[in-house]
Structure formats: structure tokens, C-alpha cells
Enzyme design. Structure first.
Site, PDB file in Angstrom:
ATOM      1  N   SER A  65      65.073  37.022  24.036  1.00 20.32           N
ATOM      2  CA  SER A  65      64.350  37.795  23.006  1.00 20.32           C
ATOM      3  C   SER A  65      65.040  37.833  21.646  1.00 20.32           C
ATOM      4  O   SER A  65      64.411  38.203  20.656  1.00 20.32           O
ATOM      5  CB  SER A  65      64.130  39.231  23.478  1.00 20.32           C
ATOM      6  OG  SER A  65      62.961  39.287  24.244  1.00 20.32           O
ATOM      7  N   LYS A  68      63.249  36.163  18.937  1.00 19.17           N
ATOM      8  CA  LYS A  68      62.016  36.721  18.349  1.00 19.17           C
ATOM      9  C   LYS A  68      62.184  37.045  16.866  1.00 19.17           C
ATOM     10  O   LYS A  68      61.221  37.028  16.107  1.00 19.17           O
ATOM     11  CB  LYS A  68      61.581  37.976  19.126  1.00 19.17           C
ATOM     12  CG  LYS A  68      61.081  37.653  20.539  1.00 19.17           C
ATOM     13  CD  LYS A  68      60.848  38.914  21.353  1.00 19.17           C
ATOM     14  CE  LYS A  68      60.357  38.569  22.758  1.00 19.17           C
ATOM     15  NZ  LYS A  68      60.318  39.719  23.658  1.00 19.17           N
ATOM     16  N   TYR A 193      57.080  28.727  24.140  1.00 17.48           N
ATOM     17  CA  TYR A 193      57.801  30.007  24.126  1.00 17.48           C
ATOM     18  C   TYR A 193      59.012  29.963  25.068  1.00 17.48           C
ATOM     19  O   TYR A 193      60.080  30.502  24.755  1.00 17.48           O
ATOM     20  CB  TYR A 193      56.821  31.114  24.515  1.00 17.48           C
ATOM     21  CG  TYR A 193      57.443  32.483  24.675  1.00 17.48           C
ATOM     22  CD1 TYR A 193      57.767  33.266  23.571  1.00 17.48           C
ATOM     23  CD2 TYR A 193      57.709  33.011  25.949  1.00 17.48           C
ATOM     24  CE1 TYR A 193      58.330  34.530  23.721  1.00 17.48           C
ATOM     25  CE2 TYR A 193      58.273  34.270  26.110  1.00 17.48           C
ATOM     26  CZ  TYR A 193      58.582  35.015  24.996  1.00 17.48           C
ATOM     27  OH  TYR A 193      59.143  36.260  25.147  1.00 17.48           O
ATOM     28  N   TYR A 245      64.686  46.967  22.577  1.00 16.21           N
ATOM     29  CA  TYR A 245      63.653  47.370  23.534  1.00 16.21           C
ATOM     30  C   TYR A 245      63.327  48.857  23.361  1.00 16.21           C
ATOM     31  O   TYR A 245      63.426  49.384  22.251  1.00 16.21           O
ATOM     32  CB  TYR A 245      64.077  47.075  24.982  1.00 16.21           C
ATOM     33  CG  TYR A 245      64.482  45.634  25.202  1.00 16.21           C
ATOM     34  CD1 TYR A 245      63.538  44.616  25.102  1.00 16.21           C
ATOM     35  CD2 TYR A 245      65.783  45.280  25.514  1.00 16.21           C
ATOM     36  CE1 TYR A 245      63.888  43.288  25.307  1.00 16.21           C
ATOM     37  CE2 TYR A 245      66.139  43.952  25.720  1.00 16.21           C
ATOM     38  CZ  TYR A 245      65.187  42.973  25.616  1.00 16.21           C
ATOM     39  OH  TYR A 245      65.530  41.668  25.811  1.00 16.21           O
ATOM     40  N   VAL A 263      67.468  39.164  27.190  1.00 15.05           N
ATOM     41  CA  VAL A 263      67.811  39.421  28.593  1.00 15.05           C
ATOM     42  C   VAL A 263      68.890  38.505  29.183  1.00 15.05           C
ATOM     43  O   VAL A 263      69.349  38.747  30.292  1.00 15.05           O
ATOM     44  CB  VAL A 263      66.569  39.406  29.525  1.00 15.05           C
ATOM     45  CG1 VAL A 263      65.656  40.575  29.258  1.00 15.05           C
ATOM     46  CG2 VAL A 263      65.843  38.077  29.433  1.00 15.05           C
TER      47      VAL A 263
HETATM   48  N1  GLU Z   1      61.966  34.889  27.876  1.00 21.17           N
HETATM   49  C1  GLU Z   1      61.991  36.270  28.211  1.00 21.17           C
HETATM   50  C2  GLU Z   1      60.610  36.767  28.580  1.00 21.17           C
HETATM   51  O1  GLU Z   1      59.673  36.511  27.890  1.00 21.17           O
HETATM   52  C3  GLU Z   1      62.549  37.037  27.067  1.00 21.17           C
HETATM   53  C4  GLU Z   1      62.668  38.475  27.388  1.00 21.17           C
HETATM   54  C5  GLU Z   1      63.774  39.177  26.687  1.00 21.17           C
HETATM   55  O2  GLU Z   1      64.826  38.627  26.399  1.00 21.17           O
HETATM   56  O3  GLU Z   1      63.538  40.352  26.411  1.00 21.17           O
HETATM   57  O4  GLU Z   1      60.434  37.407  29.568  1.00 21.17           O
END
Ligand code: GLU
Length: 309
Positions: A65, A68, A193, A245, A263
Site C-alpha cells: 500500500s 498508493k 495493481y 489505515y 502490509v
Molecule cells: N496489495 C495489497 C492488497 O491490495 C496491499 C494492501 C496493503 O498494503 O495495505 O491487499
């Protein structure tokens, strides 16, 4: 200047590492389950080129994430903020990163922000490119430019592992497609993604990216404005309000640094006008943040008064 020496920083790492035993590595993406929960490393990159680091800073991890923030910057640079925020909102959510709940209860259906999966999937689909390969190439090039390293690539094993197990993300995409928030082939978007999340680097490179955000979009190595100032400002604001988060509020109060976690255990921090931070500690707390990484930032923020508030 905070922490002049690696030795000084290592003392904080030793203290924070003790918290790793209370966390758990993510294994819902099976390849991430192989990480060593006791790992903890950090790099602090100053714009003048000075870097302080501690732990096994050469160890690679996937961005997950943390990517992002980068895809958001690129999509806004491609389309402008007004267009991007027609498709994704600006509000924090109290829900987990992969929740579908608010998509259904909000009318019209629009992901609340670009840091949760629903929002990030919309953002990734907006990256310009004639093909999925070209979209990914552009994103990867952008990451390389921010981290000052042309050798950065993605981890095929982690990308494949996520692609095979991303049914919840597929569900988010189909829901968004039904509500006209995207018009992409879902399998292709999940593949793109998954590769984005599997972009691989180490703490030193992550700290370099953090420095670009800290310096309002200027890459101090090249002195180039690689992200427009206003776009860097938007990204940093999301890092404060939604970057950790559904623990972002507590993080803002206790630590007060724009940061984004992933994560696999990464945290990218950007202390405005001062320095970038890259952390890797794969043992996560129940919200999905690096448990020892959070502790490390808390110790540093308290000791050196880093909170921006
Ligand atoms: N690739 C992970 C997902 O989409 C990223 C989640 C994360 O790092 O919060 O579940």
C-alpha cells in the site's frame, strides 16, 4: 539534525525491535508470509545527501500500500486533481483497507479516499498509458526517478501470489465497474495493481522517495521538481489523514508525521522540509501497520519532537 550517527539510530531500533514479537507477518498474500518477523530497519535521508541508517537496510521488501501514494501522484499529474477526485473521495474511513462496506452504503458509490484498496484501484486504472504494460512502465519509471535508482523492479513471485488470491479486490472492481467508477477489464487491472504493490526496494530507496515528498516534490539529488508542489501537498495530506489505515488518527496524535504503510511492513515518512524516512519491519499489528516500525517512529518523534502539530 536528528540522529547524527548510525549508532545513535541503532539504539532506537534495538528498543523498538522488542515489539516485533507481538505482531504477525501478513500471509493473506501467501508470498509475504515468508518474511522474518524480527526484521527491523530504518533509513533517514536528508536533502543534503546525508543518510543515517540502522538494521539490515539492504533487505528488499515490496511496497504494497505504500505504492498508493506514488500512483496517486502520477494519476493527478496525468489528469489534474479535479478529474481524479470526481472518481475518488478525500475522506478518511474507520474501516479496514480492503472493506467493501462503505462502497455500498455511500450514494453515489465512490471510494472514500485513494489510500484504501477501492480508491487505489480506481487511481491505478487512471494512470495514462495505451496498454496495461505501458501504464506499469510509466509507474515503475516514476518510482525509479523518485528513488534515484534505475535498477528498481517488481517481484514476480509476490505479484503472482497476490494476483492468485485477490478475489476481494476483484469484488471491489466489479462493484465499482457496475457503478461507472471504472471501465477497465478487471483481470487486467488486478494484474497491474498486483505488480504495482509488488514493486520492490529497500529502506534506503524508500527514504529517498520520502525526501521528495518532504521537500515539496523536489528531488534533492537532481534538484528537479519531479512532483508539482501542489500534488506533493495533496499526497502528504492523505498520508496524514489516511496513511496508516484506520489507525491514522492515533498515529497523527502520537507521532504526527505524514506517513504511509504497507502490509509487507514498510512505512514511508516525510517530515516536511526536513527529511525522508524509510522503514521495514514485517511483523504487523491488527490494523496492518508494522508494529515495531510504529514504535520506532514513536520513539524518534517523542525524542526529537518531530510532530508537525
Ligand atoms: N496489495 C495489497 C492488497 O491490495 C496491499 C494492501 C496493503 O498494503 O495495505 O491487499
Amino acid at each position: 539534525m536528528l540522529c547524527e550517527t548510525n549508532k545513535e539510530l541503532a539504539a532506537f531500533v534495538t528498543k523498538a525491535r522488542a515489539y516485533a514479537k507481538d505482531g504477525k507477518v501478513a500471509d493473506y498474500i501467501p508470498a509475504l508470509g515468508k518474511a522474518d518477523p524480527n526484521d527491523l530497519s530504518i533509513a533517514i535521508q536528508y536533502p543534503n545527501g546525508h543518510c543515517v541508517s540502522a538494521g539490515d537496510v539492504k533487505k528488499k521488501f515490496t511496497l504494497q500500500s505504500t505504492s498508493k501514494v506514488i500512483s496517486l501522484a502520477l494519476a493527478i499529474m496525468d489528469w489534474g486533481a479535479e478529474t481524479v477526485f470526481e472518481y475518488v473521495g478525500m475522506e478518511p474511513t474507520g474501516d479496514p483497507f480492503n472493506s467493501i462496506a462503505k462502497l455500498e452504503s455511500n450514494v453515489p458509490a465512490k471510494p472514500l479516499n485513494p489510500m484504501i484498496n477501492a480508491g487505489a484501484l480506481v487511481v491505478t486504472h487512471m494512470i495514462k498509458g495505451r496498454s496495461m504494460e505501458q501504464k506499469f512502465e510509466r509507474l515503475l519509471e516514476f518510482v525509479r526517478e523518485l528513488a534515484n535508482d534505475q535498477s528498481i523492479n517488481y517481484c514476480q513471485e509476490v505479484a503472482d501470489s497476490e494476483y492468485r488470491t485477490a478475489d476481494l479486490n476483484r469484488a471491489l472492481c466489479y462493484f465499482l465497474k457496475q457503478h461507472n467508477r471504472m471501465n477497465e477489464n478487471v483481470e487486467q487491472l488486478i494484474s497491474l495493481y498486483s505488480k504495482q504493490c509488488a514493486i520492490e526496494m529497500n529502506c534506503l530507496q524508500l527514504a529517498q522517495m520520502g525526501t521528495v515528498f518532504a521537500m515539496d516534490g523536489i528531488n534533492p539529488v537532481t534538484s528537479k521538481q519531479v512532483i508539482p508542489k501542489d500534488v506533493a501537498r495533496i499526497c502528504k495530506t492523505f498520508m496524514v489523514t489516511c496513511g496508516m489505515y484506520n489507525a491514522s488518527g492515533e498515529f497523527a496524535i502520537k507521532i504526527g508525521i505524514p506517513a504511509k504503510s504497507g502490509v509487507a511492513g514498510s512505512i514511508m515518512g516525510a517530515v516536511p522540509g526536513r527529511f525522508g524516512i524509510g522503514i521495514f519491519g514485517p511483523a504487523l499489528d491488527e490494523k496492518g501497520n508494522s508494529i515495531a516500525g510504529l514504535k520506532l517512529l514513536e520513539l524518534l518523534s517523542n525524542h526529537y519532537k518531530l510532530s508537525m502539530f
